[in-house]
Scaffold this motif. Structure first.
Motif, PDB file in Angstrom:
ATOM      1  N   TRP A  72     -17.837  24.916 -47.722  1.00  0.00           N
ATOM      2  CA  TRP A  72     -18.083  23.482 -47.886  1.00  0.00           C
ATOM      3  C   TRP A  72     -16.779  22.758 -47.545  1.00  0.00           C
ATOM      4  CZ3 TRP A  72     -23.000  22.347 -50.494  1.00  0.00           C
ATOM      5  CH2 TRP A  72     -23.402  21.014 -50.351  1.00  0.00           C
ATOM      6  N   ASN A 141     -17.144  21.845 -54.714  1.00  0.00           N
ATOM      7  CA  ASN A 141     -18.504  21.722 -54.181  1.00  0.00           C
ATOM      8  C   ASN A 141     -19.463  22.827 -54.625  1.00  0.00           C
ATOM      9  OD1 ASN A 141     -16.753  20.426 -51.590  1.00  0.00           O
ATOM     10  ND2 ASN A 141     -18.594  19.321 -52.231  1.00  0.00           N
ATOM     11  N   HIS A 143     -20.979  22.921 -57.279  1.00  0.00           N
ATOM     12  CA  HIS A 143     -22.084  22.203 -57.921  1.00  0.00           C
ATOM     13  C   HIS A 143     -23.067  21.620 -56.909  1.00  0.00           C
ATOM     14  CE1 HIS A 143     -19.446  18.726 -57.024  1.00  0.00           C
ATOM     15  NE2 HIS A 143     -20.577  18.042 -56.985  1.00  0.00           N
ATOM     16  N   ASP A 144     -22.609  21.431 -55.653  1.00  0.00           N
ATOM     17  CA  ASP A 144     -23.473  20.869 -54.617  1.00  0.00           C
ATOM     18  C   ASP A 144     -24.396  21.907 -53.993  1.00  0.00           C
ATOM     19  OD1 ASP A 144     -22.709  18.104 -54.560  1.00  0.00           O
ATOM     20  OD2 ASP A 144     -20.802  18.705 -53.659  1.00  0.00           O
ATOM     21  N   ASP A 171     -13.839  23.313 -59.467  1.00  0.00           N
ATOM     22  CA  ASP A 171     -14.870  22.271 -59.550  1.00  0.00           C
ATOM     23  C   ASP A 171     -14.599  21.331 -60.726  1.00  0.00           C
ATOM     24  OD1 ASP A 171     -17.198  20.854 -58.816  1.00  0.00           O
ATOM     25  OD2 ASP A 171     -18.245  22.711 -58.341  1.00  0.00           O
ATOM     26  N   ASN A 180     -26.425  22.945 -65.339  1.00  0.00           N
ATOM     27  CA  ASN A 180     -26.511  22.161 -64.096  1.00  0.00           C
ATOM     28  C   ASN A 180     -26.846  20.690 -64.330  1.00  0.00           C
ATOM     29  OD1 ASN A 180     -26.080  23.679 -61.621  1.00  0.00           O
ATOM     30  ND2 ASN A 180     -27.810  24.959 -62.264  1.00  0.00           N
ATOM     31  N   ALA A 183     -24.913  18.035 -62.362  1.00  0.00           N
ATOM     32  CA  ALA A 183     -24.551  18.340 -60.973  1.00  0.00           C
ATOM     33  C   ALA A 183     -24.865  17.193 -60.021  1.00  0.00           C
ATOM     34  CB  ALA A 183     -25.255  19.615 -60.514  1.00  0.00           C
ATOM     35  N   LYS A 184     -26.027  16.593 -60.150  1.00  0.00           N
ATOM     36  CA  LYS A 184     -26.424  15.519 -59.235  1.00  0.00           C
ATOM     37  C   LYS A 184     -26.033  14.138 -59.746  1.00  0.00           C
ATOM     38  CE  LYS A 184     -30.239  17.940 -56.977  1.00  0.00           C
ATOM     39  NZ  LYS A 184     -31.689  17.914 -56.625  1.00  0.00           N
ATOM     40  N   HIS A 187     -21.801  14.803 -60.658  1.00  0.00           N
ATOM     41  CA  HIS A 187     -21.120  15.722 -59.725  1.00  0.00           C
ATOM     42  C   HIS A 187     -20.148  16.643 -60.462  1.00  0.00           C
ATOM     43  CE1 HIS A 187     -22.913  13.819 -56.233  1.00  0.00           C
ATOM     44  NE2 HIS A 187     -22.744  12.688 -56.879  1.00  0.00           N
ATOM     45  N   ASN A 224     -17.282  10.726 -58.537  1.00  0.00           N
ATOM     46  CA  ASN A 224     -17.199  10.044 -57.243  1.00  0.00           C
ATOM     47  C   ASN A 224     -16.956   8.549 -57.400  1.00  0.00           C
ATOM     48  OD1 ASN A 224     -17.603  12.412 -55.869  1.00  0.00           O
ATOM     49  ND2 ASN A 224     -19.783  12.099 -55.540  1.00  0.00           N
TER      50      ASN A 224
END
Length: 240
Positions: A72, A141, A143-144, A171, A180, A183-184, A187, A224
């Protein structure tokens, strides 16, 4: 033991230690020179303070001549640094899920002659399963990567690494026990989940770095939106 043999033995050991020390010094990267290279893009140099790549790569033991992979890789922050660290005798695979020509054109410059692009799906990671790599890094990344793809990805990383090779995962820390969940949205990912998933693939957890820790982080904000204020874990997994 006769005195003359004891003296010779001591001399031999001293000589051996000098040779070992010299060998270590010859392979130790000069991170100061690498990071201060004026050819590095200004926007990447600005990331050095929060990311501490010199401390991170020293923690992982990356050295000249190593064969490594940057997963990544994005626009190549770590790919470019690793290219200088491993030198002409080393090799760096720069890996993104989706190939982007405007990024990959960067690696066609002569100074990046040791970089190879290996883009593709992470569950079918395009790294040869020949146990030839010394180090693999996924930075901020993990987690992505889709949860359903991680087991296959980790197995392929295991197959790509030499015995004793290191898999580094850095991370953004989520709250302990949250898995998780963030995660979205934030992040972030739970460190304990990463350890569980990677060790389930056959790795052992070798060490846990503290250089990117921020204990004051409440772990409840989107990294972010509020950049470089988060706690980050730095894990070193080893192939047995």
């Amino acid at each position: 033991m006769p005195k003359r043999f004891a003296t010779k033995a001591r001399c031999f050991l001293r000589s051996l230690l000098v040779l070992v020390s010299a060998g270590c010094a010859a392979t130790a990267p000069d991170f100061s020179a690498i990071l201060s290279n004026p050819e590095r893009p200004a926007n990447e140099r600005e990331l050095d303070a929060p990311r501490k790549p010199d401390e991170v790569l020293a923690f992982y033991g990356v050295k000249k001549g190593d064969k490594v992979a940057d997963l990544w890789a994005g626009r190549g922050y770590y790919t470019a640094i690793l290219s200088e660290v491993v030198g002409a005798g080393g090799l760096v695979y720069s890996v993104n899920q989706n190939s982007r020509d405007e990024i990959n054109q960067r690696w066609k410059a002569q100074k990046f002659a040791n970089v190879r692009v290996a883009d593709g799906p992470f569950d079918k990671l395009a790294l040869a399963q020949d146990a030839s790599l010394d180090f693999v890094l996924i930075h901020l990344n993990y987690h992505d990567v889709a949860p359903e793809a991680r087991a296959a990805m980790n197995k392929r990383i295991l197959g790509a690494l030499k015995r004793g090779g290191i898999y580094g995962v850095v991370d953004h820390s989520a709250k302990d026990g949250s898995g998780n969940e963030a995660a979205k949205t934030l992040h972030r990912i739970d460190k304990l989940l990463v350890i569980k998933e990677v060790t389930s693939a056959g790795f052992t957890l070798a060490k846990d770095g503290n250089m990117l820790r921020k204990p004051e982080d409440t772990r409840d904000f989107n990294v972010n939106k509020e950049r470089n204020k988060d706690d980050r874990f730095v894990l070193a997994f080893q192939k047995p």
